[in-house]
Design a protein around this motif. Structure first.
Motif, short mmCIF file in Angstrom:
data_model
loop_
_atom_site.label_atom_id
_atom_site.label_comp_id
_atom_site.label_asym_id
_atom_site.label_seq_id
_atom_site.Cartn_x
_atom_site.Cartn_y
_atom_site.Cartn_z
N THR A 59 35.69 46.09 42.91
CA THR A 59 37.08 46.17 43.39
C THR A 59 37.75 44.81 43.29
O THR A 59 38.92 44.70 42.88
CB THR A 59 37.12 46.66 44.85
OG1 THR A 59 36.30 47.83 44.99
CG2 THR A 59 38.53 46.99 45.28
N HIS A 63 41.10 43.82 41.19
CA HIS A 63 42.23 43.20 41.89
C HIS A 63 42.66 41.90 41.21
O HIS A 63 43.84 41.69 40.89
CB HIS A 63 41.84 42.94 43.35
CG HIS A 63 42.94 42.36 44.19
ND1 HIS A 63 42.69 41.69 45.35
CD2 HIS A 63 44.29 42.33 44.02
CE1 HIS A 63 43.83 41.30 45.88
NE2 HIS A 63 44.82 41.67 45.09
N ALA A 86 38.40 53.08 45.02
CA ALA A 86 38.50 51.64 44.80
C ALA A 86 39.44 51.30 43.64
O ALA A 86 40.16 50.30 43.69
CB ALA A 86 37.12 51.05 44.54
N THR A 87 39.43 52.13 42.60
CA THR A 87 40.29 51.87 41.45
C THR A 87 41.75 51.86 41.87
O THR A 87 42.51 50.94 41.54
CB THR A 87 40.07 52.93 40.36
OG1 THR A 87 38.68 53.07 40.09
CG2 THR A 87 40.79 52.55 39.08
N ALA A 90 42.73 48.95 44.43
CA ALA A 90 42.96 47.63 43.84
C ALA A 90 44.38 47.51 43.30
O ALA A 90 44.99 46.44 43.37
CB ALA A 90 41.95 47.38 42.72
N ASP A 160 37.86 49.94 33.70
CA ASP A 160 37.04 50.11 34.90
C ASP A 160 35.69 50.64 34.45
O ASP A 160 35.48 51.85 34.31
CB ASP A 160 37.71 51.07 35.88
CG ASP A 160 36.95 51.19 37.20
OD1 ASP A 160 35.75 50.85 37.23
OD2 ASP A 160 37.55 51.63 38.20
N SER A 184 30.47 47.04 38.55
CA SER A 184 30.03 47.07 39.95
C SER A 184 28.51 47.01 40.02
O SER A 184 27.82 47.60 39.21
CB SER A 184 30.52 48.34 40.63
OG SER A 184 29.95 48.47 41.92
#
Length: 382
Positions: A59, A63, A86-87, A90, A160, A184
């Motif tokens: 995340t 961001h 989370a996508t 951000a 992502d 991640s």
């Protein structure tokens, strides 16, 4: 009583323990240090990028990348609706507005809907700062088509790749696409640093700026001097050591997950109305291959005689964790008033899909227990 079977528990061995002890004994307990430097170098090489910046989460990577792409109040960022929150979060952190695009049958962003959204948003005079396609469950999106559409409109692509480290598309690693990619290392991911993530890019200025912003935007002077708003987003030296050991073992962990998938494919062939979601790992063309982070099945309730929620409830009762595919962002209460271009595919995948225990730490006996629970349930329904 048998132990609970989790969806994707961390796969850690003596190698990870030794790596953390090495970092501990090296004296670099405070954030940053030689393990972070080495992890970034090794990760960049593995992912086919010039630079990697180790961060506290995927995340954080999204961001910081969006900030550098200029996203802010009054802007739009286009992303997949079939993703984890989370996508979208951000995007909101920057003050920009997320616009959601539905998926095709693979679960990836639908290029035709993307093209339509870009055309309409442009006609409305909206400022589209970035497109953030999401690699679902370790499957890399069609970057050739998405990238072409984005290029025609002059909009950068931020990938992502949180779920797809170790996957390939057209011979390129998943995080090698876009102006940058976020990955991640959360506890349930294909590899883990307990918590953590990274930003991958070929742009040295973006990498440098990311490091600067992620360390509270401190100026290089002896006292604390700040000319920008910064963030406490860096990965610690101890966790980077864990990541180095995981990265070294990643190929074998991916192979184990593919072996588990093959077991589920064999199981599904014997149950009417049940299919394994996504491309099989038996393709002759190894230039495109997902990392099998999670194996999910799709259940046709009419043919099977039971729904995905029925099976999920049964597995829960057997102390086996199973989870629906992501609930689309346009259905989430916090985002239901946002603009979305939908075709119903993500809603259908959410309704019929179920992710099964897929972690590389699971042995054959554990997976056999899952398969027995599923086949017994299916048989009892019939």
């Amino acid at each position: 009583m048998a132990d609970r079977i989790f969806l994707s528990p961390p796969d850690v061995t003596a190698a990870e323990e030794e790596a953390v002890i090495r970092a501990f004994r090296g004296g670099w307990i405070a954030p940053l240090g030689p393990e972070v430097d080495a992890f970034e170098q090794e990760l960049a090489e593995f992912c086919g990028r010039e630079h990697a910046v180790a961060l506290s989460s995927g995340t954080a990577a999204l961001h910081l990348a969006l900030i550098q792409l200029g996203a802010g109040a009054g802007d739009v960022v286009i992303t997949s609706t079939m993703t984890f929150a989370a996508t979208a979060n951000a995007i909101v952190y920057t003050g920009a507005e997320p616009v959601f695009i539905d998926c095709d049958e693979t679960g990836s962003m639908d290029p035709e809907l993307l093209a339509r959204a870009l055309e309409e948003l442009t006609d409305q005079g909206r400022s589209v700062r970035a497109i953030v396609p999401v690699d679902l469950l370790g499957k890399v999106v069609d970057h050739a088509r998405i990238g072409s559409i984005a290029e025609q409109c002059g909009v950068p692509v931020l990938s992502d790749a949180a779920e797809s480290v170790g996957a390939l598309r057209d011979g390129r690693p998943a995080p090698a696409y876009g102006v940058a990619a976020a990955v991640s290392f959360n506890g349930n991911k294909i590899m883990t640093t307990s918590g953590g993530g990274a930003l991958l890019t070929d742009d040295p200025d973006m990498a440098s700026r990311t490091r600067y912003l992620a360390t509270q935007a401190r100026q290089p002077v002896i006292h604390y001097e700040h000319t920008d708003i910064g963030y406490n987003y860096r990965l610690s030296n101890l966790l980077a050591a864990l990541g180095r050991a995981q990265l070294e073992r990643l190929p074998q962990m991916i192979e184990r997950r593919h072996a588990i998938r093959r077991t589920y494919v064999e199981l599904a062939t014997g149950i009417e109305g049940v299919t394994v979601f996504g491309l099989p790992d038996t393709s002759k063309d190894d230039s495109t291959r997902d990392n099998a982070w999670l194996t999910s099945i799709l259940i046709d309730e009419t043919a099977a005689g039971f729904s995905s929620s029925d099976l999920q409830a049964h597995l829960t009762g057997m102390d086996i964790e199973a989870r629906p595919l992501w609930k689309p962002m346009h259905l989430q209460p916090v985002f239901e008033d946002r603009t979305a271009y939908v075709n119903g595919t993500s809603e259908e995948l959410f309704r019929t899909g179920l992710s099964l225990p897929s972690g590389s730490a699971h042995d054959d006996q554990t997976i056999d227990r899952v398969c027995t629970a599923i086949s017994t349930f299916a048989g009892s329904v019939r």
